[in-house]
Scaffold this motif. Structure first.
Motif, PDB file in Angstrom:
ATOM      1  N   SER A   1       0.811  -1.216   0.000  1.00  0.00           N
ATOM      2  CA  SER A   1       0.000   0.000   0.000  1.00  0.00           C
ATOM      3  C   SER A   1       0.849   1.274   0.000  1.00  0.00           C
ATOM      4  O   SER A   1       0.325   2.370  -0.107  1.00  0.00           O
TER       5      SER A   1
ATOM      6  N   ASP B   1       2.259   4.782  -4.847  1.00  0.00           N
ATOM      7  CA  ASP B   1       1.398   5.943  -5.100  1.00  0.00           C
ATOM      8  C   ASP B   1       0.346   5.642  -6.168  1.00  0.00           C
ATOM      9  O   ASP B   1      -0.756   6.180  -6.119  1.00  0.00           O
TER      10      ASP B   1
ATOM     11  N   ILE C   1      -8.558   2.145  -3.888  1.00  0.00           N
ATOM     12  CA  ILE C   1      -9.208   3.257  -3.182  1.00  0.00           C
ATOM     13  C   ILE C   1      -8.946   3.167  -1.675  1.00  0.00           C
ATOM     14  O   ILE C   1      -8.576   4.160  -1.035  1.00  0.00           O
ATOM     15  N   GLU C   2      -9.102   1.969  -1.119  1.00  0.00           N
ATOM     16  CA  GLU C   2      -8.934   1.805   0.332  1.00  0.00           C
ATOM     17  C   GLU C   2      -7.498   2.088   0.775  1.00  0.00           C
ATOM     18  O   GLU C   2      -7.256   2.451   1.922  1.00  0.00           O
ATOM     19  N   ASN C   3      -6.542   1.888  -0.122  1.00  0.00           N
ATOM     20  CA  ASN C   3      -5.135   2.100   0.246  1.00  0.00           C
ATOM     21  C   ASN C   3      -4.572   3.416  -0.289  1.00  0.00           C
ATOM     22  O   ASN C   3      -3.352   3.607  -0.310  1.00  0.00           O
ATOM     23  N   ASP C   4      -5.475   4.317  -0.726  1.00  0.00           N
ATOM     24  CA  ASP C   4      -5.041   5.628  -1.251  1.00  0.00           C
ATOM     25  C   ASP C   4      -4.055   5.491  -2.400  1.00  0.00           C
ATOM     26  O   ASP C   4      -3.083   6.251  -2.491  1.00  0.00           O
TER      27      ASP C   4
END
Ligand SMILES: [Zn+2]
Ligand SMILES: [Zn+2]
Length: 261
Positions: A143, A146, A182-185
């Motif tokens: 995670s 980027d 999405i959950e891990n940016d």
């Protein structure tokens, strides 16, 4: 300034693009540019390994290109993600203060997706299913990246009559990838290499529409250029697509996201 966030110069084993030529090509189009050299720790263990290592010295890269770095040129890396490369990738990233880290799936089960071997004993359903499940798992395990590189990478080389990733055929598996991002940016890359193909564009639209529906807000545009003439390839199409889907084009500096306009 719009950035081309994915490009390979001579630090990448499969590219002969000189940094100066790349920078000139981007400047002519009014684009910013990020070098994202290949670091595929696993590649030397695949059976197709010959002379290309797909590894480079992070500190040497930084030192050589630091004079070019500035508002319109950033220094990044594209790291290959796999079960066994996690620790090596993390220690590699300590070697330089990269601006942008793309994580990509190029190798699964020590088979390079570029070659037919990976597909030989699999139906399209099995091959694409495995590819997407590995991608979701790698996002959860890594995670710190980027950007997730080219979700449609497999479509470049898949050994099937229809190479496209059709959202309706793999909805559950694609959703798992998008949710993990999405959950891990992690920002989804919109890899522009295949956007000149109308069928590819048609099949990619629902994938990125779904990304938006699930809460995705950002994309990086990346040509994946290995030659100066491919910098900024299909960017007009990509920008139209981002606007239609209400996805914000971004880039990264010192691992921090910046809006592009
Ligand atoms: Zn790649
Ligand atoms: Zn690449």
């Amino acid at each position: 300034m719009i950035f081309d966030n994915h490009s390979h110069t001579t630090f990448s084993s499969d590219s002969e693009m000189e940094a100066e030529a790349a920078i000139e090509a981007a400047a002519r189009q009014g684009l910013g540019l990020v070098f994202t050299e290949h670091y595929d720790y696993d590649y030397i263990n695949t059976k197709h390994y010959k002379e290309m290592e797909f590894r480079f010295d992070a500190a040497g890269y930084w030192e050589k290109y630091l004079p070019y770095r500035g508002d319109s040129l950033r220094l990044g890396v594209e790291i290959g993600l796999s079960d066994i490369s996690g620790e090596a990738n993390r220690s590699f990233l300590q070697g330089a203060p990269f601006d942008l880290v793309i994580g990509s799936i190029h190798i699964i089960d020590m088979l390079d997706l570029y070659y037919p071997d990976f597909y030989a004993d699999k139906s399209k359903e099995e091959a694409f299913g495995r590819y997407l499940s590995v991608m979701a798992e790698m996002l959860r395990q890594n995670s710190y990246i980027d950007v997730l590189g080219h979700i449609d990478y497999i479509c470049r080389y898949a050994a099937y009559e229809d190479k496209e990733l059709v959202y309706g055929d793999f909805a559950g598996a694609v959703d798992e990838v998008l949710k993990a991002a999405i959950e891990n940016d992690v920002v989804m890359e919109l890899n522009t290499r295949r956007l000149g193909d109308s069928r590819a564009l048609q099949e990619l639209l629902p994938v990125y529409r779904r990304y938006r529906e699930l809460g995705g807000r950002y994309v990086t545009l990346g040509s994946d250029a290995h030659a100066a003439e491919n910098i900024g390839m299909n960017f007009r199409t990509a920008l139209e697509m981002a606007e239609e889907l209400q996805l914000q084009a971004v880039t990264f500096r010192e691992r921090k996201m910046e809006y592009c306009s």
